[in-house]
Design an enzyme around this catalytic site. Structure first.
Site, PDB file in Angstrom:
ATOM      1  CG  ASP A  86       0.001  -0.214   2.446  1.00  0.00           C
ATOM      2  OD1 ASP A  86      -0.407  -1.231   2.893  1.00  0.00           O
ATOM      3  OD2 ASP A  86       0.393   0.299   3.261  1.00  0.00           O
ATOM      4  CD  GLU A 106       3.313  -6.130  -2.109  1.00  0.00           C
ATOM      5  OE1 GLU A 106       3.464  -6.087  -1.421  1.00  0.00           O
ATOM      6  OE2 GLU A 106       2.580  -7.705  -2.736  1.00  0.00           O
ATOM      7  CG  ASP A 156       3.886  -3.607   6.337  1.00  0.00           C
ATOM      8  OD1 ASP A 156       3.701  -2.409   4.868  1.00  0.00           O
ATOM      9  OD2 ASP A 156       2.816  -4.374   6.744  1.00  0.00           O
ATOM     10  CB  THR A 158      -0.780 -10.923   4.061  1.00  0.00           C
ATOM     11  OG1 THR A 158      -0.151 -11.655   3.599  1.00  0.00           O
ATOM     12  CG2 THR A 158      -1.287  -9.997   3.228  1.00  0.00           C
ATOM     13  CG  ASP A 159      -2.549 -11.433   9.627  1.00  0.00           C
ATOM     14  OD1 ASP A 159      -2.880 -10.623   9.080  1.00  0.00           O
ATOM     15  OD2 ASP A 159      -2.340 -11.742  10.653  1.00  0.00           O
TER      16      ASP A 159
HETATM   17  N1  SAM Z   1      -0.049  -3.700   7.533  1.00  0.00           N
HETATM   18  C1  SAM Z   1      -0.928  -5.130   7.168  1.00  0.00           C
HETATM   19  C2  SAM Z   1      -1.151  -6.395   7.637  1.00  0.00           C
HETATM   20  O1  SAM Z   1      -0.475  -5.534   9.070  1.00  0.00           O
HETATM   21  O2  SAM Z   1      -1.297  -7.287   7.899  1.00  0.00           O
HETATM   22  C3  SAM Z   1      -0.042  -5.416   5.527  1.00  0.00           C
HETATM   23  C4  SAM Z   1      -0.130  -4.468   4.801  1.00  0.00           C
HETATM   24  S1  SAM Z   1       0.558  -4.566   3.136  1.00  0.00           S
HETATM   25  C5  SAM Z   1      -1.113  -4.809   2.412  1.00  0.00           C
HETATM   26  C6  SAM Z   1       0.552  -6.366   3.488  1.00  0.00           C
HETATM   27  C7  SAM Z   1       1.225  -6.847   2.623  1.00  0.00           C
HETATM   28  O3  SAM Z   1       2.025  -8.153   2.370  1.00  0.00           O
HETATM   29  C8  SAM Z   1       0.191  -7.306   1.107  1.00  0.00           C
HETATM   30  O4  SAM Z   1       0.502  -6.010  -0.191  1.00  0.00           O
HETATM   31  C9  SAM Z   1       0.974  -8.268  -0.120  1.00  0.00           C
HETATM   32  O5  SAM Z   1       0.865  -8.767  -0.974  1.00  0.00           O
HETATM   33  C10 SAM Z   1       2.441  -8.366   1.107  1.00  0.00           C
HETATM   34  N2  SAM Z   1       2.577 -10.396   0.673  1.00  0.00           N
HETATM   35  C11 SAM Z   1       2.454 -10.958   0.991  1.00  0.00           C
HETATM   36  N3  SAM Z   1       2.710 -12.454   1.235  1.00  0.00           N
HETATM   37  C12 SAM Z   1       4.247 -11.399   0.570  1.00  0.00           C
HETATM   38  C13 SAM Z   1       5.729 -12.002  -0.037  1.00  0.00           C
HETATM   39  N4  SAM Z   1       5.638 -13.872   0.413  1.00  0.00           N
HETATM   40  N5  SAM Z   1       6.733 -11.224  -0.010  1.00  0.00           N
HETATM   41  C14 SAM Z   1       6.482 -10.371  -0.325  1.00  0.00           C
HETATM   42  N6  SAM Z   1       5.532  -9.611  -0.028  1.00  0.00           N
HETATM   43  C15 SAM Z   1       3.746 -10.093   0.026  1.00  0.00           C
END
Ligand code: SAM
Length: 281
Positions: A86, A106, A156, A158-159
């Site tokens: 984001d 990302e 930063d 996702t879960d």
């Molecule tokens: N603040 C949020 C939270 O605490 O859940 C996270 C926000 S940010 C949007 C999370 C980002 O992690 C997303 O854009 C997602 O596409 C990215 N993401 C998930 N798995 C990933 C990976 N293996 N490598 C890189 N980015 C990843």
């Protein structure tokens, strides 16, 4: 008829946010991406139904995951953000004029393109900063192959569901450690301990094996429901012992204005209540 966006991240707890207006709803190929308007939180971004960030409360999360490690380090020049599609994390890191280069890894280009268009208040131009290098890749793959040289690494993600799962593994943490410079600091989004305690325990167990100083620090973000969120902290340096007055000097010199972070909050965020400290092996 009022529409509600129901988040069911946890087995025994759910939260709902009123959808005043739906701005976007689509699959990116990696995740289902939605943005809707909520009268209290402004625009809300969800991925696979889980709140990622909101215009209203993202400042708490992004300020605490950036200014704490960067000001504790005191000389961070090269920063890596894993995830952060984001743009909010990049926004806060790039406020530090002393930061010379930010590598943002990302996995989902759709989140970046989409956030630029529908959530411009999150990135606030960060994607156009010449210091930012955007890498579209799996963070785990990137960390395995990078030559490193980072002073701070911020995960930063996702879960630990779907694409984010690999970012909560010992292997990833080991590669991140290797990518850090001496006295470098790794911080991780580690969920809400009251509802996701095992995630914190797992990360802390890995960090204890990797770092001289491993712990977590806390901040409460209203839309990450269930109480304070934990941020994993791992370093071989002594950044956590930086005195408040030194932090204040660095913070004042940065010229950055904040709405949550300040040196006193920084130091206090490492004070852990029993139910959290007991989750750290
Ligand atoms: N603040 C949020 C939270 O605490 O859940 C996270 C926000 S940010 C949007 C999370 C980002 O992690 C997303 O854009 C997602 O596409 C990215 N993401 C998930 N798995 C990933 C990976 N293996 N490598 C890189 N980015 C990843």
């Amino acid at each position: 008829m009022t529409e509600w966006a129901r988040e069911e991240l946890h087995p025994d707890h759910a939260q709902s946010l009123r959808v005043e207006r739906l701005h976007y709803d689509s699959e990116t190929g990696h995740q289902r991406l939605r943005v809707f308007e909520n009268p209290t939180f402004g625009r809300v971004l969800t991925l696979d139904g889980v709140v990622q960030t909101t215009e209203g409360d993202n400042f708490i999360y992004h300020e605490m995951m950036t200014h704490v490690p960067i000001l504790a380090h005191g000389g961070a020049r090269r920063v890596c953000i894993v995830g952060g599609g984001d743009g909010g994390m990049a926004r806060e890191v790039l406020k530090h004029a002393t930061v010379e280069h930010v590598t943002m890894v990302e996995i989902d280009a759709g989140v970046v393109e989409f956030s630029k268009r529908y959530l411009p208040t999150l990135s606030q131009g960060a994607f156009d900063d010449p210091r930012l290098e955007l890498v579209i890749a799996d963070g785990a793959e990137f960390m395995r192959g990078t030559k490193g040289g980072f002073d701070v690494i911020i995960v930063d993600s996702t879960d630990p569901l779907g694409p984010g799962e690999v970012l909560f593994t010992d292997t990833f943490y080991g590669h991140a450690k290797r990518a850090l410079n001496d006295d470098g600091i790794l911080v991780t989004q580690n969920g809400v301990p009251f509802l996701q305690g095992s995630e914190l325990t797992n990360t802390m167990r890995a960090f204890r094996a990797l770092f001289v100083d491993s712990t977590c620090y806390l901040a409460t973000i209203p839309t990450y429901a269930g109480g304070p969120m934990a941020f994993g902290w791992g370093t071989d340096g002594d950044g956590r012992r930086t005195p408040t007055d030194v932090l204040k000097g660095r913070f004042d010199a940065s010229g950055i204005s904040t709405d949550y972070y300040n040196p006193a909050v920084h130091v206090a965020s490492f004070a852990l209540p029993g139910y959290v400290s007991r989750l750290i092996p």
